[in-house]
Scaffold this motif. Structure first.
Motif, mmCIF file in Angstrom:
data_model
loop_
_atom_site.group_PDB
_atom_site.id
_atom_site.type_symbol
_atom_site.label_atom_id
_atom_site.label_comp_id
_atom_site.label_asym_id
_atom_site.label_seq_id
_atom_site.Cartn_x
_atom_site.Cartn_y
_atom_site.Cartn_z
ATOM 1 N N PHE A 174 2.345 2.000 -3.410
ATOM 2 C CA PHE A 174 1.808 2.770 -4.222
ATOM 3 C C PHE A 174 1.075 4.373 -3.857
ATOM 4 O O PHE A 174 0.861 5.059 -4.735
ATOM 5 C CB PHE A 174 0.104 2.156 -4.399
ATOM 6 C CG PHE A 174 0.337 0.843 -5.514
ATOM 7 C CD1 PHE A 174 0.377 0.944 -6.642
ATOM 8 C CD2 PHE A 174 0.385 -0.661 -4.770
ATOM 9 C CE1 PHE A 174 0.621 -0.185 -7.522
ATOM 10 C CE2 PHE A 174 0.481 -1.531 -5.530
ATOM 11 C CZ PHE A 174 0.794 -1.357 -6.885
ATOM 12 N N PHE A 175 1.151 4.361 -2.573
ATOM 13 C CA PHE A 175 0.883 5.703 -2.208
ATOM 14 C C PHE A 175 1.957 6.776 -2.488
ATOM 15 O O PHE A 175 1.696 8.063 -2.685
ATOM 16 C CB PHE A 175 0.605 5.589 -0.408
ATOM 17 C CG PHE A 175 0.684 7.072 0.349
ATOM 18 C CD1 PHE A 175 -0.789 7.790 0.198
ATOM 19 C CD2 PHE A 175 1.726 7.883 0.880
ATOM 20 C CE1 PHE A 175 -0.707 8.990 0.785
ATOM 21 C CE2 PHE A 175 1.641 8.809 1.346
ATOM 22 C CZ PHE A 175 0.288 9.591 1.489
ATOM 23 N N ASP A 233 -3.022 4.091 -9.530
ATOM 24 C CA ASP A 233 -1.936 3.922 -8.440
ATOM 25 C C ASP A 233 -2.470 4.100 -7.171
ATOM 26 O O ASP A 233 -2.677 3.513 -6.037
ATOM 27 C CB ASP A 233 -0.668 4.502 -8.401
ATOM 28 C CG ASP A 233 0.205 4.028 -9.721
ATOM 29 O OD1 ASP A 233 -0.122 4.563 -10.845
ATOM 30 O OD2 ASP A 233 1.135 3.268 -9.555
ATOM 31 N N HIS A 234 -3.205 5.364 -7.177
ATOM 32 C CA HIS A 234 -3.666 5.989 -5.835
ATOM 33 C C HIS A 234 -5.159 5.135 -5.465
ATOM 34 O O HIS A 234 -5.368 5.031 -4.222
ATOM 35 C CB HIS A 234 -4.432 7.342 -5.979
ATOM 36 C CG HIS A 234 -4.395 8.008 -4.639
ATOM 37 N ND1 HIS A 234 -3.363 8.432 -3.786
ATOM 38 C CD2 HIS A 234 -5.624 8.465 -4.034
ATOM 39 C CE1 HIS A 234 -4.177 8.987 -2.789
ATOM 40 N NE2 HIS A 234 -5.367 8.916 -2.879
ATOM 41 N N SER A 294 -4.655 0.028 1.415
ATOM 42 C CA SER A 294 -4.800 0.444 2.783
ATOM 43 C C SER A 294 -6.310 0.228 3.550
ATOM 44 O O SER A 294 -6.072 0.134 4.793
ATOM 45 C CB SER A 294 -4.842 1.941 2.676
ATOM 46 O OG SER A 294 -5.795 2.760 1.967
ATOM 47 N N TRP A 354 -3.871 2.176 -4.016
ATOM 48 C CA TRP A 354 -3.839 2.467 -2.573
ATOM 49 C C TRP A 354 -4.896 2.517 -1.400
ATOM 50 O O TRP A 354 -4.941 2.101 -0.342
ATOM 51 C CB TRP A 354 -2.950 3.980 -2.360
ATOM 52 C CG TRP A 354 -3.271 4.555 -1.208
ATOM 53 C CD1 TRP A 354 -3.999 5.783 -0.814
ATOM 54 C CD2 TRP A 354 -2.754 4.547 0.187
ATOM 55 N NE1 TRP A 354 -4.160 6.303 0.263
ATOM 56 C CE2 TRP A 354 -3.224 5.528 0.898
ATOM 57 C CE3 TRP A 354 -1.712 3.620 0.671
ATOM 58 C CZ2 TRP A 354 -2.970 5.512 2.289
ATOM 59 C CZ3 TRP A 354 -1.602 3.588 2.009
ATOM 60 C CH2 TRP A 354 -2.044 4.733 2.753
ATOM 61 N N HIS A 355 -6.027 3.121 -1.958
ATOM 62 C CA HIS A 355 -7.164 2.924 -1.400
ATOM 63 C C HIS A 355 -7.805 1.558 -1.127
ATOM 64 O O HIS A 355 -8.029 1.213 0.165
ATOM 65 C CB HIS A 355 -8.395 3.581 -2.265
ATOM 66 C CG HIS A 355 -8.432 5.090 -2.208
ATOM 67 N ND1 HIS A 355 -8.925 5.851 -3.155
ATOM 68 C CD2 HIS A 355 -7.595 5.735 -1.287
ATOM 69 C CE1 HIS A 355 -8.672 7.140 -2.999
ATOM 70 N NE2 HIS A 355 -7.783 7.079 -1.879
ATOM 71 N N ALA A 401 0.835 -1.096 -0.031
ATOM 72 C CA ALA A 401 0.134 -0.031 -0.058
ATOM 73 C C ALA A 401 0.990 1.069 -0.047
ATOM 74 O O ALA A 401 0.568 2.096 -0.893
ATOM 75 C CB ALA A 401 -0.805 0.060 1.035
ATOM 76 N N LEU A 402 1.702 1.293 0.827
ATOM 77 C CA LEU A 402 2.794 2.600 0.826
ATOM 78 C C LEU A 402 3.594 2.540 -0.302
ATOM 79 O O LEU A 402 3.772 3.683 -0.610
ATOM 80 C CB LEU A 402 3.730 2.104 2.051
ATOM 81 C CG LEU A 402 3.137 2.479 3.481
ATOM 82 C CD1 LEU A 402 4.332 2.277 4.530
ATOM 83 C CD2 LEU A 402 2.493 3.793 3.539
#
Length: 855
Positions: free
Chosen positions: A788-789, A818-819, A826, A822-823, A785-786
């Motif tokens: 992609f963040f 990518d974000h 995460s 992340w959603h 996750a990080l």
């Protein structure tokens, strides 16, 4: 006077359309005033000679114009309905004298274009930039006939008595109509804007117009306008209609067929006179108001390509994928619940038939080893060792032979539980404290012991504590309602403003992967937040199930529920699940229109989640002395307040960073003192005197070490981390203050969690399989996750044009970027983290609380 009398003769009552001197913006009326009424603009009675020439394309005309003559160039060309060709007019004037400006008026069918040369364009603070070379593309009105000949005229005139030389050239633009998926390169400048036409092909309802350049500056603007005349293609009017956005290297706008009745549109590219809108340096301020500034070479090479956007099938696939991922967690939870229920039923059957079990199996079901001791032997604090088993052998025998009529669980009456608690081997020996009468009421006597157990900090009435911690849930639910309603109203307003004005600089999307749906400009960024809501709801259901099971056990007077394990208080868990759902809702609201003014929608509940997790971790071993909901939410409100101040005033503000760093360090010291002394200290006028006295007596005079070594190790590490973060902020002053503040919260949470796990293992406790799987799974998901963040597809810390330099295409199903990933990750990682907190102490459910150590 002649024109005024003429106007009055046409409109006796003084009403009607205004004359040319009242509406100077109408170029057609201006041309009529100059050329037809004879006064021209010179002296009264002065005549002007008018010369009309038949002109041809691709021929350069060198002429001179004065106030005494006017030249009209007549052009004609064939217009086809099936093929659109652009016509471009180029003018070059050698004089820079503002008194020698030349007026060019182009008269077309249904359109009039006028401009002066030198062309004066204004920038910031009304700075003037003259341009002697001007190039304009003529508007092409649509034709209904298959083919027709159209005429247009170029009128050249001036009010200067001095002769001014100019060059005029009209040429055809062969590649005026853009082709799908075909790149076209061109050059533009402030005085030579460019625009092209695009026609929607059959079967394509949405396209993405991408404009790229290898040059960061000069700053430019791309605009999408309907097929109509005039076309607004100058820096001072490009924002009048249509959709537009500033750009440096990248620009992209998604265009839908439904917004353009003619099934076609213009792609307009304008180079700005200054670069401030794109984050470029401010140019010097002119010394005189009428001073002209040399603009220099501001030509920019760009290319444009129009590609079809995704169709409805991709939308459906994206939504099904999103729902499928998170519904799978519901299915997995249901299957695990069924397996657990089957295991418990088997356990009940064995309890109901004790003759079928061996003594080892009986002890195993009761959570004991064969010798009657707990499987986890506590570690020794110096000479402090295990001084007894969790339950006496008599209790095991009684419990094993007494069963519930319905469930077969171990039971005892409240009186027997009370006697058992008094008669059981306590972790507190009589020589550990003075035998005073108030030992059961004075908290200072209990909490000053060197070695504490959970029973020592779980002395308050359970019903009182349950109500205390339920306030966490009700308070956050109230906060959520009053926070979310104005947020939703505000982002709807933002989206409406974007749709009405067409200003694409208001919202910081990843424009290369922003898929609209209805009034929403980036539906995929909103949909990807569904995981927070669904997994937050699932966590609430899991907590509710545990709460119901625990309450039923209390009603049955179950020994494990009353005497064993970490005290079960679910209020903070309910608050955490609600916060996760609200994080999804507010993150979705933020991504309706992400920008500088609503960033706190996306981060507020992140701070609250981090704070609630730390409070829950502390509450596990300190149920009696955990912070109240009112104090906790007040502190979190202060954090959010500083987050807003940091974003608004923190950039480059030394005073703010000094104040914040001092407050950060002081807050760390106060919290450290609170944790070290278990709340047995007072913040008053004598606090400094007491601190000096303790340092003198314990450190200088006696040179004794800290009484609570484990707590001291944690607090020293915490202070080192927080002081380092404060120093980093003061030195580096990061632009993204919100992320910096969130990093502080996460670092403290991870530090305390690591300390908790280490101390748990050091205490001889074990981590069950489910909790261990959750920890490993969550750690891996957090890592991805990080990654992609930190891709950083957009950032509101920069200008919209600079933010678009980070835009990238979709990478998942041609729908999610990518974000969005992340959603997804995460939300799963947060859900896993919550499960870790929920299950990490399940191994203590059969261990008496006076055998569970506090750390």
């Amino acid at each position: 006077m002649l024109l005024r009398n003429y106007w009055k003769s046409r409109h006796k009552n003084g009403r009607g359309p205004a004359p040319c001197w009242i509406r100077p913006g109408l170029a057609a009326v201006l041309w009529f005033c100059v050329t037809q009424l004879g006064s021209g603009g010179g002296a009264v009675g002065e005549t002007k000679s008018v010369v009309q020439k038949d002109a041809e394309f691709d021929v350069t005309y060198n002429d001179t114009v004065t106030s005494e003559n006017q030249t009209i160039y007549a052009f004609n060309h064939t217009v086809s309905r099936n093929k659109t060709e652009g016509v471009r007019l180029s003018v070059d004037v050698l004089s820079q004298d503002l008194d020698s400006t030349i007026l060019f008026v182009v008269r077309q069918k249904q359109a009039v274009l006028s401009f002066q040369v030198p062309l004066i364009l204004r920038g910031l603070y009304q700075r003037k930039y003259p341009y002697n070379h001007v190039g304009r593309t003529l508007c092409q009105p649509p034709t209904r006939a298959a083919s027709e000949t159209q005429y247009f005229f170029v009128d050249v005139s001036t009010l200067s008595s001095q002769g001014t030389n100019y060059q005029l050239r009209v040429s055809r633009v062969e590649s005026f109509t853009l082709q799908t998926d075909k790149k076209f390169s061109f050059t533009a400048s402030p005085s030579q804007p460019q625009y092209f036409k695009y026609v929607f092909p059959d079967g394509v309802d949405t396209v993405i117009v991408k404009v790229n350049s290898d040059m960061t500056f000069p700053c430019s603007v791309m605009s999408i306008q309907d097929i109509q005349c005039p076309v607004y293609d100058l820096d001072n009017n490009v924002a009048f209609i249509g959709m537009y956005q500033t750009m440096t290297k990248k620009g992209a706008i998604t265009v839908q067929r439904k917004d353009f009745p003619s099934n076609s549109f213009y792609v307009v590219v304008v180079v700005k006179t200054e670069d401030e809108a794109c984050g470029g340096p401010l140019r010097f301020y002119p010394l005189r108001p009428d001073e002209l500034i040399d603009a220099g070479n501001r030509s920019k090479v760009l290319d444009v390509v129009v590609t079809p956007a995704i169709n409805s099938k991709v939308y459906v696939m994206g939504m099904l994928f999103c729902l499928g991922i998170f519904f799978s967690f519901y299915l997995l939870t249901f299957l695990m619940a069924c397996v657990e229920n089957k295991r418990m039923n088997k356990k009940r059957e064995l309890f109901q038939n004790p003759s079928d079990m061996s003594p080892a199996e009986t002890a195993s079901l009761l959570g004991k080893n064969g010798d009657g001791k707990t499987p986890a032997s506590p570690y020794e604090y110096g000479s402090f060792a295990d001084n007894g088993s969790t339950l006496s052998s008599e209790a095991i025998t009684d419990s094993a032979t007494s069963t519930d009529n319905n469930y077969g669980y171990m039971e005892r009456s409240l009186d027997s539980v009370g006697r058992s608690r008094q008669e059981s081997l306590s972790s507190v020996e009589e020589d550990d404290y003075d035998t005073l009468d108030d030992i059961n009421s004075d908290k200072n006597i209990v909490r000053t012991k060197k070695f504490l157990c959970v029973a020592d900090l779980a002395r308050k009435d359970k019903r009182v504590l349950s109500k205390k911690y339920q306030i966490y849930f009700w308070n956050i639910a109230t906060i959520a309602v009053f926070y979310a309603l104005p947020v939703i109203q505000l982002v709807i307003t933002y989206q409406t403003v974007v749709n009405v004005t067409g200003n694409q600089d208001i919202c910081y999307y990843n424009f290369l992967c922003a898929h609209p749906l209805g009034a929403l400009s980036a539906f995929n960024n909103i949909l990807s937040n569904l995981g927070y809501v669904m997994l937050g709801l699932l966590f609430l259901l899991i907590v509710l199930k545990r709460d119901i099971v625990h309450n039923r056990a209390l009603v049955r007077n179950d020994l494990n529920a009353l005497e064993c394990g970490i005290p079960k208080h679910f209020g903070l868990f309910y608050a955490m699940g609600t916060a996760l759902m609200m994080e999804g809702l507010l993150s979705a609201c933020y991504h309706v229109c992400p920008n500088y003014t609503n960033f706190q929608f996306d981060t507020s509940f992140m701070y609250m989640i981090a704070g609630l997790c730390m409070l829950k971790l502390y509450q596990k071993r300190h149920p009696d002395i955990n912070a109240s909901a009112y104090t906790a939410y007040a502190c979190l409100a202060a954090v959010i307040f500083f987050s807003v101040l940091g974003v608004v005033f923190g950039k480059g503000n030394t005073v703010f960073w000094i104040i914040f760093s001092v407050i950060h360090i002081l807050a760390t010291l106060l919290l450290s003192t609170q944790l070290y002394y278990m709340g047995r200290w007072r913040l008053d006028s004598g606090v400094l005197r007491r601190m000096v006295y303790i340092i003198y007596t314990d450190s200088i005079r006696q040179c004794s070490g800290p009484m609570y070594i484990d707590r001291m190790v944690l607090l020293v590490m915490g202070n080192i981390v927080n002081w380092s973060l404060a120093a980093y902020g003061l030195i580096e002053r990061p632009n993204d203050f919100a992320s910096y503040l969130l990093a502080i919260a996460i670092c403290n949470l991870l530090l305390y969690f690591a300390f908790y796990i280490i101390m748990k293992l050091r205490s001889g406790e074990r981590i069950q399989c489910l909790a261990l799987v959750c920890i490993l799974f969550t750690a891996v998901i957090w890592g991805f996750a990080l990654y992609f963040f930190f891709q950083g597809l957009s950032t509101w810390q920069k200008t919209p044009a600079e933010s678009r330099e980070h835009n990238r295409d979709c990478i998942l199903l041609s729908f999610f970027d990518d974000h969005d990933i992340w959603h997804f990750l995460s939300s799963i990682a947060m859900f896993g983290s919550f499960l870790v907190l929920l299950t990490m102490d399940d191994d203590l459910d059969t261990v008496q609380r006076d055998k569970i150590y506090v750390f």
